[in-house]
Design an enzyme around this catalytic site. Structure first.
Site, mmCIF file in Angstrom:
data_model
loop_
_atom_site.group_PDB
_atom_site.id
_atom_site.type_symbol
_atom_site.label_atom_id
_atom_site.label_comp_id
_atom_site.label_asym_id
_atom_site.label_seq_id
_atom_site.Cartn_x
_atom_site.Cartn_y
_atom_site.Cartn_z
ATOM 1 N N ASP A 11 30.326 18.151 39.468
ATOM 2 C CA ASP A 11 29.996 19.350 38.697
ATOM 3 C C ASP A 11 28.754 19.004 37.886
ATOM 4 O OD1 ASP A 11 32.179 20.912 39.518
ATOM 5 O OD2 ASP A 11 33.489 19.986 38.041
ATOM 6 N N ASP A 130 37.901 30.623 42.142
ATOM 7 C CA ASP A 130 38.454 30.146 40.871
ATOM 8 C C ASP A 130 39.558 31.115 40.480
ATOM 9 O OD1 ASP A 130 36.545 28.125 40.792
ATOM 10 O OD2 ASP A 130 35.124 29.340 39.650
#
Length: 252
Positions: A11, A130
Site C-alpha cells: 500500500d 472494499d
C-alpha cells in the site's frame, strides 16, 4: 487443483509503503522497491501495488515508482489506484504491470471493466472490492475512495456484476478485518468465492500462518494477500507456505 497463491501487498502513499488498521492510522513500512525485491527473493507468488490515495486525491498512479518496482520482479505484478481510463491501464501495463486493479473507477463507471477486458483480456483486469458489514442491510456494503465513501451497493451482487462485465479476478478486502491480525473474514470470502467463477484473492486480517489455511479451506479463496505481517517480519512467506504444505494445502 491449482496451487494457492501467497501475495504480499504494497500500500503506497507518497512513494512509501504504509500500513494501517481498518484503513486508518497509517504508519511507514519501508521503500516499495526494496520490499518488492525482497518479496520476489522470498518466494512470493505475485505482488500487488496499491496507490491508496490516488483516487481520493484525484490523481494518476505513480508510474515512475511502478516502473522501478517492476524492474525488480520476475513474478506477476498487479497495480491499482487512480486508474480511470484505458489510457491509464495502457500506461501502467507498459510500465511493467501484468494486471491492473480497478476499484473506485469501476464502481463509478462499470463499463470501464468491460472496456479493459475487451482491449487487454480478462486476465489483465482485477476488480478490487472494499467491503464492510452493514447491520442495516444485513450484508456487506461496498466502499469507494480507499474505504472513505459507502455506496448503496452490496458486495456479493457487485462481485457478480464485475465478473459478468469481464473481471478476471476479484481482490476482496474486508474493511472490518483489515490490519486487525485476527484472521481473514471467512464468511465474506466464502460468500464471494461461491458467487463468482473467477479467482478470489482474500485480503484483510492475516495474523498468523493458520489464518491462511482457514481462508483457503473454509473461505474457498484462491489466493491470500497480506501486508503488515510480512512487512514487519512477524512471519515469512516461507513459513506460511511450509505450514500450508503441512496442512495439505497445495502451494507452489
Amino acid at each position: 487443483m491449482l496451487a494457492k497463491r501467497i501475495i504480499p501487498c504494497l500500500d503506497v502513499k507518497e512513494g512509501r509503503v504504509v500500513k494501517g488498521i481498518q484503513f486508518l492510522e497509517l504508519r511507514d513500512a519501508g521503500d516499495p522497491v526494496e520490499l518488492a525485491r525482497a518479496y520476489d527473493e522470498q518466494g512470493a507468488d505475485e505482488l500487488v501495488f496499491l496507490d491508496i490515495s490516488a483516487s481520493h486525491e484525484g490523481r494518476e498512479t505513480m508510474v515512475d515508482v511502478v516502473q522501478d518496482v517492476a524492474s525488480e520482479l520476475a513474478i506477476p505484478f498487479t497495480v491499482g489506484g487512480g486508474i480511470k481510463t484505458l489510457q491509464d491501464m495502457k500506461r501502467l501495463l507498459r510500465a511493467g504491470a501484468d494486471k491492473v486493479s480497478l476499484n473506485t473507477s469501476a464502481l463509478l463507471d462499470p463499463q470501464l471493466i468491460k472496456a479493459g477486458a475487451d482491449y487487454f483480456g480478462s486476465q489483465c483486469i482485477v476488480v478490487a472490492i472494499d467491503a464492510k458489514w452493514d447491520e442495516s442491510i444485513g450484508t456487506w456494503r461496498v466502499y469507494t475512495h480507499g474505504g472513505r465513501n459507502p455506496l448503496d451497493k452490496e458486495a456479493v451482487a457487485w462481485a457478480k456484476e464485475a465478473v459478468d462485465l469481464g473481471a478476471g479476478e476479484i481482490l476482496l478486502t474486508s474493511m472490518d478485518s483489515d490490519g486487525e491480525k485476527k484472521g481473514f473474514n471467512i464468511a465474506l470470502t466464502k460468500a464471494i468465492s461461491e458467487a463468482v467463477s473467477v479467482p478470489v484473492i482474500a485480503s484483510g486480517g492475516a495474523g498468523q500462518s493458520e489464518d491462511f489455511t482457514e481462508v483457503f479451506t473454509d473461505g474457498k479463496a484462491d489466493a491470500a494477500l497480506a501486508a503488515s505481517i510480512f512487512h514487519y517480519k512477524e512471519t515469512s512467506i516461507a513459513e506460511v507456505k511450509a505450514h500450508l504444505k503441512e496442512e495439505g494445502v497445495n502451494v507452489r
